[in-house]
Enzyme design. Structure first.
Site, PDB file in Angstrom:
ATOM      1  N   LYS A   1     -15.193 -52.976  22.595  1.00  0.00           N
ATOM      2  CA  LYS A   1     -13.564 -53.879  22.641  1.00  0.00           C
ATOM      3  C   LYS A   1     -13.522 -54.786  21.180  1.00  0.00           C
ATOM      4  CE  LYS A   1      -9.640 -56.209  24.172  1.00  0.00           C
ATOM      5  NZ  LYS A   1      -9.039 -56.859  25.385  1.00  0.00           N
TER       6      LYS A   1
ATOM      7  N   HIS B   1     -18.754  -7.238  18.706  1.00  0.00           N
ATOM      8  CA  HIS B   1     -17.233  -8.241  18.473  1.00  0.00           C
ATOM      9  C   HIS B   1     -16.583  -8.178  20.499  1.00  0.00           C
ATOM     10  CE1 HIS B   1     -17.125  -8.144  15.323  1.00  0.00           C
ATOM     11  NE2 HIS B   1     -17.009  -6.677  15.195  1.00  0.00           N
TER      12      HIS B   1
END
Length: 520
Positions: free
Chosen positions: A139, A274
């Protein structure tokens, strides 16, 4: 402020990787080292001067180390805004010294869970002070640098940090605490309390390699990995070949998941194109299984993905390099097989180790516009089969039914699979109606027979699996026309009686599973 000279550093790490080198580099720049427990001991043993955290706070470490850094003299030194007069006055009044660098990595919670530790040990590995210091330092990154990754330690060996660095460190730190909290929340929800779908679903993944692109070149993509010891295609070791693409990973995962269904069975080979299997077969050897799988649809197999359930040998490898293949996945490969593949520099060879358990629990996530669909894995297993026709299947027909059903589970819906003698004869995938899937699968089988010069397609005398019920008799009649003699399907249609009657008229044996396997 941009450049900050490090005057005091607080080091408290669980993973000691790189900490001694960092401590020496900082000490050489005149940085005061403050540390806790095992970290302080490691630094002292290396000959470094270290100040105990208890000396800084005026309180001893207590309660088995649960309380040591949760103190105003720690968090005040981290959170104070250095150019705020009120903050500076409070620091002076309470003898709080500034801390310019925090080096923290957290208790190994995920690793403790992964090795099957008891609940009490897991709870003790929930870090409290560490995340608190990380968040406080992050922070106040305008003034304080926070390091949570040993890979970044060398960046502060010079004894100072830039604002750009501190911002990057802060971003990484908050990601680390978010992932840590997500691991804890997941354990409480799923393992400790057994919730299927918690009110908040914590998901924490760590970025792996960026991929060349996604499904298409205009899409970007990356691989993300779970924190715990998952095993699958994402953890496979790539022995050769160019980097895997998004589609390679997707197809290789489909192949591995299907071949894992046969992890305890005979030598088995799966060929995927696929994300759909185009050939699956078992055999006395891997080479035999491969050739049978290839025969099912040799056209689609070109440029496909192969997965096997045994260590690869030279003969199988030599057969596989006969056509262009994108990826081969195996639990392992012997030296001869590796040498064969080495001659095909573009072929990727992946060693996956132990195959995943197809019955394992877990969640599947799919993003949709504005949300996420979440469901449990399709790990359903065949139970007792219900014979619904006048004729019961023979032992061979029943074996073919089970084989076809296992494959159909991994075929995109609507799915139809013909199988005979432990190999697929024809596969119909992803059609908008079941009749077309049945016809396409039969057509593929006839085409394969024509290419191979066989007298008849392998659908003659085969079993056929349907991933969901036949809503009308037409799909089943297409299977009859293809020469199938046995059928396995879930049942449950309002027209089951019509379908059963059609099967009886054709002399088929049919069993119901009571379980559907849609795959979209």
């Amino acid at each position: 402020m941009d450049q900050v000279t490090i005057k005091r550093a607080l080091l408290s790490v669980s993973d000691k990787t790189g900490i001694l080198e960092l401590g020496r580099a900082l000490a050489a720049k005149g940085v005061e080292l403050v540390s806790t427990g095992g970290t302080a001991k490691a630094l002292r043993d290396a000959g470094l001067e270290v100040r105990d955290i208890s000396d800084l706070t005026g309180f001893p470490e207590m309660m088995d180390g649960r309380v040591k850094t949760l103190h105003p003299k720690v968090h005040g030194g981290l959170l104070a805004v250095r150019d705020n007069p009120e903050h500076v006055a409070a620091m002076d009044e309470h003898a709080i010294g500034a801390i310019d660098l925090v080096v923290v990595n957290l208790y190994p919670f995920a690793q403790t869970v992964a090795r099957g530790a008891a609940r009490d040990e897991i709870i003790e590995n929930i870090d409290i002070g560490g995340p608190s210091m990380v968040r406080s330092a992050a922070k106040n990154h305008d003034s304080v640098a926070i390091l949570t990754d040993p890979a970044d330690y060398a960046l502060v060996h010079g004894g100072s940090t830039t604002l750009e660095q501190r911002r990057k460190f802060a971003a990484k730190a908050y990601a680390a605490t978010a992932a840590y909290d997500a691991a804890i929340a997941s354990w409480f929800a799923f393992a400790d309390q057994g919730e299927a779908f918690p009110q908040t679903l914590p998901v924490a993944l760590t970025k792996g390699p960026e991929l060349r692109y996604g499904e298409n070149p205009h899409q970007s993509a990356a691989l993300y990995l779970p924190q715990t010891g998952a095993r699958g295609i994402a953890q496979a070791e790539q022995l050769q070949g160019k980097a895997l693409s998004y589609n390679n990973y997707n197809d290789a995962d489909a192949a591995l998941e299907l071949v894992a269904e046969f992890k305890d069975g005979p030598p088995t080979v799966v060929i995927v194109k696929h994300a759909n299997p185009c050939g699956v077969a078992t055999g006395d050897t891997l080479k035999e299984a491969y050739l049978a799988a290839l025969a099912c649809d040799s056209v689609s197999a070109f440029g496909g993905i192969i997965a096997v359930n045994r260590k690869l040998d030279r003969e199988t490898a030599e057969a596989m390099v006969g056509i262009f293949t994108e990826v081969v996945v195996a639990p392992d490969a012997d030296a001869d097989a590796r040498a064969v593949f080495a001659g095909k520099k573009n072929l990727r060879l992946l060693v996956a180790g132990e195959l995943p358990d197809p019955a394992r629990p877990g969640l599947m996530l799919k993003s949709i516009a504005g949300g996420m669909l979440v469901q449990s894995r399709d790990n359903g297993r065949l139970g007792e089969l219900k014979v619904v026709t006048k004729r019961a299947p023979s032992e061979q027909e029943l074996a073919d039914c089970r084989f076809a059903w296992t494959v159909a589970k991994h075929v995109k819906s609507n799915a139809i699979v013909y199988a005979k003698g432990g190999s697929t004869a024809g596969i119909g995938a992803g059609q908008m109606n079941r009749l077309e899937s049945a016809r396409i699968a039969a057509w593929k089988a006839k085409d394969a027979a024509d290419k191979a010069g066989w007298a008849e397609p392998r659908t003659l005398g085969s079993a056929v699996a349907s991933d969901a019920f036949f809503p009308f008799a037409d799909g089943l009649l297409a299977a009859v026309e293809a020469g199938a003699t046995a059928v396995i399907q879930p049942g449950g249609s309002i027209r089951d009686d019509e379908v059963i009657a059609a099967a009886d008229e054709a002399g088929l044996a049919m069993v119901f599973t009571g379980m559907r396997h849609f795959r979209h």
